[in-house]
Scaffold this motif. Structure first.
Motif, short mmCIF file in Angstrom:
data_model
loop_
_atom_site.label_atom_id
_atom_site.label_comp_id
_atom_site.label_asym_id
_atom_site.label_seq_id
_atom_site.Cartn_x
_atom_site.Cartn_y
_atom_site.Cartn_z
N HIS A 99 26.04 -85.03 -58.15
CA HIS A 99 24.49 -85.63 -57.95
C HIS A 99 24.13 -86.24 -59.22
N TYR A 100 23.73 -87.48 -58.92
CA TYR A 100 23.35 -88.21 -59.83
C TYR A 100 21.63 -88.67 -59.95
N TRP A 101 20.87 -88.18 -60.96
CA TRP A 101 19.37 -88.45 -61.07
C TRP A 101 19.11 -89.48 -61.72
N TYR A 102 18.43 -90.62 -61.39
CA TYR A 102 18.23 -91.67 -62.20
C TYR A 102 16.69 -91.88 -62.21
N ALA A 103 16.12 -91.97 -63.30
CA ALA A 103 14.42 -92.45 -63.25
C ALA A 103 14.29 -92.77 -64.71
N LYS A 104 13.05 -93.74 -64.97
CA LYS A 104 12.64 -93.88 -66.14
C LYS A 104 11.99 -92.84 -66.95
N PRO A 105 11.92 -93.01 -68.25
CA PRO A 105 11.12 -91.74 -68.84
C PRO A 105 9.99 -91.17 -68.27
N GLY A 106 9.87 -89.99 -68.11
CA GLY A 106 8.25 -89.34 -67.64
C GLY A 106 8.29 -89.47 -66.07
N GLU A 107 9.28 -89.92 -65.27
CA GLU A 107 9.15 -89.92 -63.98
C GLU A 107 9.57 -88.75 -63.13
N GLY A 108 10.23 -87.81 -64.14
CA GLY A 108 10.31 -86.42 -63.65
C GLY A 108 11.53 -86.21 -63.11
N LYS A 109 12.77 -86.65 -63.65
CA LYS A 109 13.96 -86.17 -63.16
C LYS A 109 14.46 -85.12 -63.64
N SER A 110 14.09 -84.71 -64.89
CA SER A 110 14.41 -83.48 -65.60
C SER A 110 13.85 -82.16 -65.02
N THR A 111 12.36 -82.52 -64.81
CA THR A 111 11.57 -81.37 -64.35
C THR A 111 11.87 -80.87 -63.04
N CYS A 112 12.34 -81.96 -62.14
CA CYS A 112 12.91 -81.74 -60.77
C CYS A 112 14.14 -81.14 -60.64
N VAL A 113 15.23 -81.38 -61.56
CA VAL A 113 16.16 -80.66 -61.68
C VAL A 113 16.08 -79.19 -62.13
N PHE A 114 15.20 -79.06 -63.10
CA PHE A 114 15.04 -77.67 -63.52
C PHE A 114 14.38 -76.85 -62.52
N HIS A 115 13.40 -77.31 -61.86
CA HIS A 115 12.83 -76.48 -60.63
C HIS A 115 13.64 -76.32 -59.73
N LYS A 116 14.40 -77.16 -59.27
CA LYS A 116 15.14 -77.08 -58.14
C LYS A 116 16.38 -75.86 -58.26
N ASN A 117 17.02 -76.17 -59.52
CA ASN A 117 17.83 -75.24 -59.93
C ASN A 117 17.24 -73.87 -60.08
N MET A 118 16.08 -73.48 -60.76
CA MET A 118 15.47 -72.22 -60.77
C MET A 118 15.20 -71.77 -59.34
N GLU A 119 14.85 -72.32 -58.22
CA GLU A 119 14.71 -72.08 -57.13
C GLU A 119 16.17 -71.67 -56.36
N HIS A 120 17.21 -72.57 -56.68
CA HIS A 120 18.41 -72.28 -56.21
C HIS A 120 19.01 -71.04 -56.88
#
Length: 324
Positions: A103-124
């Motif tokens: 999966h490829y996550w693309y966004a500009k700085p501060g738009e939430g790509k890292s927080t989203c990946v961290f959260h979904k991986n913790m839930e997973h």
């Protein structure tokens, strides 16, 4: 004639003095009124704060008594509540970013790509019992009851796993996800694809991705500020995601502390499919737009926002020219 002028000047001075005295009295009166109102408002807020704190503490004590006094009948209420929560929320494991593959996550700085990946991986991880490998420290250490520190997600160095074009180590079976955080800092700049240092990592990594199920890895996440990377990686993607963080006013925190704070409400995610159009080409086709809610607020407190800062802090500081 001069006497009349002096008399007029004296009259003007007296008038001026009276006007300024009147303004001074008005200003003092206005300030006193403002101070009184301010004290009254602060006193009222303090009384309201004491009332709500007292009420909250009383309710909390009563709620605790109610929980203990209804054993085992409260299990019926717990079952109904959990069932309703499951019915109200879409199945997390059916969301596109949980499909096996890259999966490829693309966004500009501060738009939430890292927080989203961290959260979904913790839930997973809570659902599968397996955390993630990450190329940087995305998680702050937690503390056990005995005072020792620990993290769920394991940091790894791609250069230790992929050496001279080969994978020389196996993935630990306790982990089923791999996150390449900000791939530009990992040397994955496709403009360097003619260099041996680039090929030594990317070629065995692609081979590892092609055999990920045999190694117990379900998901590879690539996070970047660039809309694309190496053509072979792009062609192997299961989905391409563009997250946008959404925040909300933390009302409970305001009630407790009186301070304004905004927390993560969730992420609006636009997911795309990668459709191959040739041996060395592809198209990004819209697949689904959905909202992914933030439910693990306690875990998000351990998200390391500046996870690349340590890499730059270790560098020698460049001294500029002093201005004269």
């Amino acid at each position: 004639m001069e006497i009349d002028n002096d008399k007029n000047i004296h009259i003007y001075q007296q008038y001026e003095t009276k006007v300024f005295n009147l303004l001074d009295r008005y200003e003092k009166k206005l300030i006193s009124i403002i101070v009184c109102y301010r004290k009254a408002i602060f006193r009222f807020i303090a009384i309201i704060d004491i009332f709500f704190r007292t009420a909250a503490n009383l309710i909390n004590k009563l709620y605790k008594i109610a929980r203990y006094s209804t054993i085992p009948l409260h299990w019926l209420w717990i079952f109904i509540t959990l069932r309703k929560m499951v019915e109200d929320q879409p199945d997390f494991m059916d969301l596109p970013f949980n499909k096996n593959g890259a999966h490829y996550w693309y966004a500009k700085p501060g738009e939430g790509k890292s927080t989203c990946v961290f959260h979904k991986n913790m839930e997973h991880a809570y659902l599968t019992g397996k955390a993630a490998y990450t190329t940087v420290q995305m998680e702050r250490p937690r503390t056990r009851r005995d005072g020792t520190k620990f993290v769920y997600n394991q940091v790894f160095d791609p250069n230790e796993l992929f050496v001279e074009g080969k994978q020389i180590k196996a993935w630990d079976k306790r982990f089923n996800k791999v996150v390449f955080e900000e791939i530009l800092t990992q040397g994955f700049n496709h403009r360097l694809n003619n260099q041996s240092s680039y090929k030594d990592i990317v070629i065995p990594m692609i081979a590892s991705m092609s055999a990920q199920r045999h190694q117990g890895i379900e998901i590879f996440d690539f996070i970047s500020q660039l809309p694309k990377t190496d053509i072979q990686i792009m062609q192997m993607l299961t989905y391409y995601h563009r997250p946008k963080i959404k925040k909300k006013f933390d009302y409970v925190h305001w009630l407790q502390t009186g301070k304004f704070r905004f927390t993560i409400k969730g992420w609006k995610i636009k997911t795309y499919e990668i459709v191959l159009t040739g041996a060395a080409d592809y198209e990004i086709i819209p697949y689904k737009t959905y909202f992914y809610p933030c439910t693990l607020h306690d875990d998000m407190e351990f998200f390391e926002q500046f996870n690349l800062k340590k890499n730059f802090d270790s560098l020698e500081t460049m001294k500029g020219v002093t201005m004269s």
